[in-house]
Design a protein around this motif. Structure first.
Motif, short mmCIF file in Angstrom:
data_model
loop_
_atom_site.label_atom_id
_atom_site.label_comp_id
_atom_site.label_asym_id
_atom_site.label_seq_id
_atom_site.Cartn_x
_atom_site.Cartn_y
_atom_site.Cartn_z
N ALA A 81 -9.02 -29.83 -5.33
CA ALA A 81 -8.82 -30.24 -3.94
C ALA A 81 -9.48 -31.59 -3.67
N GLN A 82 -10.67 -31.81 -4.24
CA GLN A 82 -11.35 -33.09 -4.05
C GLN A 82 -10.53 -34.24 -4.64
N TYR A 83 -9.92 -34.00 -5.80
CA TYR A 83 -9.07 -35.03 -6.39
C TYR A 83 -7.89 -35.31 -5.48
N LEU A 84 -7.23 -34.28 -5.01
CA LEU A 84 -6.07 -34.46 -4.13
C LEU A 84 -6.47 -35.21 -2.86
N LEU A 85 -7.61 -34.87 -2.33
CA LEU A 85 -8.09 -35.52 -1.10
C LEU A 85 -8.39 -36.99 -1.36
N ALA A 86 -9.01 -37.29 -2.47
CA ALA A 86 -9.37 -38.68 -2.79
C ALA A 86 -8.14 -39.54 -3.02
N HIS A 87 -7.00 -38.93 -3.40
CA HIS A 87 -5.79 -39.69 -3.69
C HIS A 87 -4.72 -39.51 -2.61
N SER A 88 -5.17 -39.18 -1.40
CA SER A 88 -4.28 -39.07 -0.23
C SER A 88 -3.12 -38.11 -0.48
N MET A 89 -3.41 -37.04 -1.18
CA MET A 89 -2.39 -36.03 -1.46
C MET A 89 -2.77 -34.69 -0.82
N PHE A 90 -3.62 -34.73 0.20
CA PHE A 90 -4.11 -33.50 0.81
C PHE A 90 -4.29 -33.74 2.30
N SER A 91 -3.75 -32.86 3.13
CA SER A 91 -3.85 -32.98 4.59
C SER A 91 -4.87 -31.98 5.12
N ARG A 92 -5.98 -32.50 5.64
CA ARG A 92 -6.99 -31.60 6.21
C ARG A 92 -6.42 -30.79 7.37
N PHE A 93 -5.64 -31.46 8.22
CA PHE A 93 -5.08 -30.77 9.39
C PHE A 93 -4.18 -29.61 8.95
N SER A 94 -3.25 -29.89 8.04
CA SER A 94 -2.36 -28.82 7.56
C SER A 94 -3.15 -27.72 6.87
N PHE A 95 -4.18 -28.11 6.13
CA PHE A 95 -5.00 -27.13 5.42
C PHE A 95 -5.70 -26.20 6.41
N CYS A 96 -6.26 -26.77 7.49
CA CYS A 96 -6.93 -25.95 8.51
C CYS A 96 -5.95 -24.96 9.14
N GLN A 97 -4.74 -25.47 9.44
CA GLN A 97 -3.75 -24.58 10.04
C GLN A 97 -3.38 -23.45 9.08
N GLU A 98 -3.27 -23.76 7.81
CA GLU A 98 -2.95 -22.73 6.82
C GLU A 98 -4.07 -21.68 6.76
N LEU A 99 -5.31 -22.12 6.81
CA LEU A 99 -6.42 -21.18 6.75
C LEU A 99 -6.45 -20.26 7.95
N TRP A 100 -6.16 -20.80 9.14
CA TRP A 100 -6.16 -19.94 10.33
C TRP A 100 -5.05 -18.90 10.29
N GLU A 101 -3.97 -19.22 9.58
CA GLU A 101 -2.90 -18.25 9.44
C GLU A 101 -3.37 -17.01 8.67
N VAL A 102 -4.36 -17.20 7.80
CA VAL A 102 -4.81 -16.10 6.93
C VAL A 102 -6.30 -15.84 7.10
N GLN A 103 -6.85 -16.12 8.27
CA GLN A 103 -8.30 -16.08 8.46
C GLN A 103 -8.89 -14.71 8.13
N ASN A 104 -8.19 -13.63 8.41
CA ASN A 104 -8.73 -12.30 8.15
C ASN A 104 -8.78 -11.96 6.67
N SER A 105 -8.15 -12.80 5.84
CA SER A 105 -8.19 -12.59 4.39
C SER A 105 -9.24 -13.46 3.72
N LEU A 106 -9.93 -14.28 4.51
CA LEU A 106 -10.91 -15.21 3.94
C LEU A 106 -12.30 -14.60 3.93
N LEU A 107 -13.07 -14.90 2.91
CA LEU A 107 -14.49 -14.57 2.91
C LEU A 107 -15.26 -15.76 3.47
N LEU A 108 -16.29 -15.44 4.26
CA LEU A 108 -17.03 -16.49 4.95
C LEU A 108 -17.63 -17.49 3.96
#
Length: 545
Positions: A149-176
């Motif tokens: 993920a760090q590599y993707l982020l460093a090379h502008s291949m990762f959207s933080r906004f989209s990633f946050c939205q994806e995480l909220w879609e599955v928040q009950n499946s995430l470990l803190l």
């Protein structure tokens, strides 16, 4: 011929119409083209949103690229052993090719892929739920995934906004812990993630649930203790800074929403711990561990660099107010009868530990001033107020004189305007402090004699103040312990002879009450043994006539 057609065309224009020029006609065509491009862009955005919401990414990749591509880009992203020989550039190139074939932005595809992999890692433990911490194998997989993920982020291949939205879609499946590691590894900060969710109530409920579990599980296994403490410290530091720092320079999309979220989480955690303390907590029970762990956040080192700001101090002051005003169901008569059971030695050690942690940040003058302000402006929980007074005079010797001065001010105000609230507070506070013994605070008998046994007493101003004092003492008789009535009889207020009947009436009432309680006048005592449930008696040398 062309002229005639032009004239015919001109003649078709209605009255008042004007023939458009070539420039105007061309401008209209360009505008239509721009509108077409705008509609196409909006259509593409809508398609991406629809794809992100409903796409089963694994099935789609399998359909488009076949099983080899699925194995490469999904399973190997998750599996550290399988991906050890794959560079970030290789994985990024594969994701870029897939995004091109699917017709979606590579940043959206990468975000969805990483989020999906995190969910699978969180579900891979095989351990019983509920949990908030990763095991060793999950941490290894998570570390490998976050490097990608760090590599993707460093090379502008990762959207933080989209990633946050994806995480909220599955928040009950995430470990803190997985969420916290995203923060630690600079993929997406806790603040950015929390701000990205529009449903503040759902976010607060999720955080409250997981923080309670984190506190419960913190000391179960020493293997995870350091990680759990670091997690709790980072979350609390964020909440305190966002909820209690004025004129914050921190970036925030919706600062008011984030501040409210932070306040709500801290409030719910405090209410949970106070409710737990009100029950019979069993040592080392999950609730006991949760309360102990949460009270541990009230330490200066929890806030790191934030200790140089006023935010922790405001948080501690706010917490003290909440404790003192929690469920103010006890009446003054209850406090008069029960305050003996609220001494320092009899207060739950977890509550006294909270007081002591709060005292470490606030100066004694601030603490006494805060107590005074809360009592003047709020309905209070007398049990918490008086146990706080006991802890204050026990743990901060410099506060003992401050409490004496506060009581003197309360008495002066009470007799100046016959203020019953000030009178009640003065007597309850001085009795509570005296419960802790003469090495901490003067005995109640000494205080009562010094306050009312001379011509300079607070009551000596007029008949009105005398009537006020004896009415107050008489109203206490049905509720208070024998030892206090004994003090009033043996060390009575100094009263001019013409008002002697006021004292006589009170002494008669007090003796009658003592007789009802089967306390012999000949064996009246002045001092209390805090280690015993009974009064220790001392032989009296007579009573006032």
């Amino acid at each position: 011929m062309s002229e005639s057609r032009a004239q015919d065309a001109a003649s078709d224009l209605g009255p008042g119409s004007r023939r458009r020029t070539w420039a105007e006609l061309l401008a209209g065509r360009a505008e239509r083209q721009r509108q077409g491009l705008g509609r196409g862009h909006k259509l593409q955005e809508s398609a991406v949103r629809l794809l992100r919401r409903h796409l089963n990414l694994s099935d789609l990749l399998l359909e488009v690229e076949g099983s080899a591509c699925k194995t490469l880009c999904l399973n190997q992203l998750m599996d550290p052993e399988a991906s050890a020989d794959l560079s970030g550039s290789f994985i990024g190139s594969a994701l870029r090719d897939q995004a091109s074939r699917l017709g979606v932005p590579v940043a959206v595809l990468s975000s969805r892929t990483v989020a999906s992999s995190i969910v699978q890692i969180c579900a891979s433990s095989g351990e019983p739920s509920p949990r908030v911490l990763l095991n060793a194998e999950q941490r290894k997989k998570m570390s490998s995934l976050l490097e990608v993920a760090q590599y993707l982020l460093a090379h502008s291949m990762f959207s933080r906004f989209s990633f946050c939205q994806e995480l909220w879609e599955v928040q009950n499946s995430l470990l803190l812990e997985a969420v916290w590691r995203l923060h630690v590894q600079n993929i997406v900060s806790l603040q950015e993630l929390l701000e990205s969710h529009a449903d503040t109530r759902a976010t607060v409920a999720w955080l409250f649930r997981d923080l309670c579990l984190l506190c419960e599980q913190m000391e179960v296994s020493t293997q995870h203790t350091d990680i759990a403490r670091a997690m709790l410290s980072d979350f609390v530091q964020l909440f305190v800074l966002r909820g209690f720092q004025k004129n914050s320079g921190l970036r925030s999309v919706e600062p008011a929403q984030m501040a409210q979220l932070a306040m709500d989480v801290l409030q719910r955690m405090l209410m949970f711990t106070l409710e737990a303390l009100a029950t019979e907590l069993q040592d080392e029970s999950p609730a006991y561990r949760a309360v102990k762990s949460w009270f541990g956040v009230f330490c200066g080192h929890t806030y790191g660099a934030a200790v140089s700001t006023d935010a922790p101090k405001r948080f501690f002051s706010h917490t003290l107010t909440q404790v003192l005003t929690h469920k103010p169901v006890l009446r003054v008569s209850d406090a008069v009868q029960m305050q003996r059971d609220w001494s320092f030695a009899k207060t739950h050690p977890l509550l006294t530990s909270l007081y002591r942690r709060l005292f470490a940040v606030l100066r004694p003058e601030e603490l006494v001033g805060h107590l005074q302000e809360v009592l003047e402006t709020h309905e209070v929980n007398w049990r918490h107020v008086l146990s706080c007074v006991s802890t204050l005079v026990i743990c901060l010797p410099e506060a003992q004189q401050l409490v004496k001065d506060w009581v003197a001010r309360l008495l002066a105000r009470a007799f100046e305007s016959c203020d019953l609230d000030s009178m009640v507070t003065a007597f309850l506070v001085v009795r509570q402090a005296a419960l802790e013994g003469p090495s901490v605070f003067p005995p109640y008998s000494d205080w009562f004699q010094a306050s009312f046994g001379s011509t300079r007493g607070f009551h000596s101003g007029s008949k009105k103040t005398l009537v006020f004092l004896f009415k107050f003492l008489s109203d206490l008789v049905p509720f208070e312990a024998p030892r206090y009535m004994q003090v009033h009889i043996l060390h009575p207020p100094l009263v001019p002879s013409k008002y002697r009947s006021l004292l006589t009436d009170y002494v008669t009432l007090a003796k009658t009450r003592l007789a009802d309680l089967k306390v012999s006048v000949e064996n009246m005592g002045l001092y209390e043994d805090l280690s015993s449930a009974r009064d220790i008696t001392e032989r009296a040398h007579g009573c006032p006539p």
